[in-house]
Scaffold this motif. Structure first.
Motif, PDB file in Angstrom:
ATOM      1  N   ARG A   1       7.631  47.998 -23.180  1.00 23.71           N
ATOM      2  CA  ARG A   1       8.492  48.625 -22.421  1.00 23.71           C
ATOM      3  C   ARG A   1       9.295  47.911 -21.290  1.00 23.71           C
TER       4      ARG A   1
ATOM      5  N   ALA B   1       6.428  54.324 -29.327  1.00 23.11           N
ATOM      6  CA  ALA B   1       5.989  55.398 -28.450  1.00 23.11           C
ATOM      7  C   ALA B   1       5.204  56.613 -29.390  1.00 23.11           C
TER       8      ALA B   1
ATOM      9  N   LEU C   1       9.722  63.728 -27.056  1.00 26.17           N
ATOM     10  CA  LEU C   1       9.392  62.380 -28.083  1.00 26.17           C
ATOM     11  C   LEU C   1      10.010  62.631 -29.503  1.00 26.17           C
TER      12      LEU C   1
END
Length: 159
Positions: A75, A89, A107
């Motif tokens: 990240r 993720a 997401l």
């Protein structure tokens, strides 16, 4: 010391082997992405054998040392594509499952921008498979450090 032999019980584990082969052969996920996801999940789970295996396979496939070293802090760097970042993720949320609300709709929407439905299913199955392998190797106390990479043909995919 190993608790039990993975090799001795390999026939029982063949469905996991076949699943991994099918994901690779489908060609919907890039080989580099596959290895990085396998590494990231294995980092979260602390599986030394799998980390040894997938870091060596990733290097053999041409992955850079820098991207492997910075993977736990993905990240905080720009070394990874948006597609890779979404895959990380997705993999992290599926691995950690802190609640029933994990793998949020937000997401999922981001993932669908970068993966068609078939590729997203492949990514999900990849995460399921490596979580299983991590747990098997941790339960068996398989020692990491001696894996030798096997040559794989280069694969590419787009979604």
């Amino acid at each position: 010391m190993n608790r039990f032999s993975i090799q001795r019980h390999y026939p029982a584990m063949q469905p996991l082997v076949t699943l991994g082969q099918r994901i690779h052969e489908a060609g919907r996920l890039e080989s580099a992405l596959i290895e990085l996801v396998l590494m990231r999940v294995s980092q979260i789970n602390g599986c030394a054998f799998c980390l040894d295996m997938h870091s060596k396979d990733a290097r053999a496939a041409g992955e850079t040392e820098q991207r492997l070293y910075l993977l736990p802090a993905w990240r905080e760097t720009t070394l990874y594509s948006e597609r890779e970042r979404i895959a990380f993720a997705w993999a992290e949320e599926l691995t950690e499952l802190p609640s029933h609300e994990s793998v949020s709709d937000a997401l999922y929407a981001k993932a669908r921008e970068h993966f068609d439905e078939d590729a997203l299913v492949d990514l999900t199955l990849l995460v399921v498979a490596i979580n299983s392998w991590n747990r098997i190797n941790i339960a068996a106390r398989t020692i990491g450090g001696n894996y030798k990479p096997v040559a794989r043909k280069a694969e590419t995919a787009t979604a």
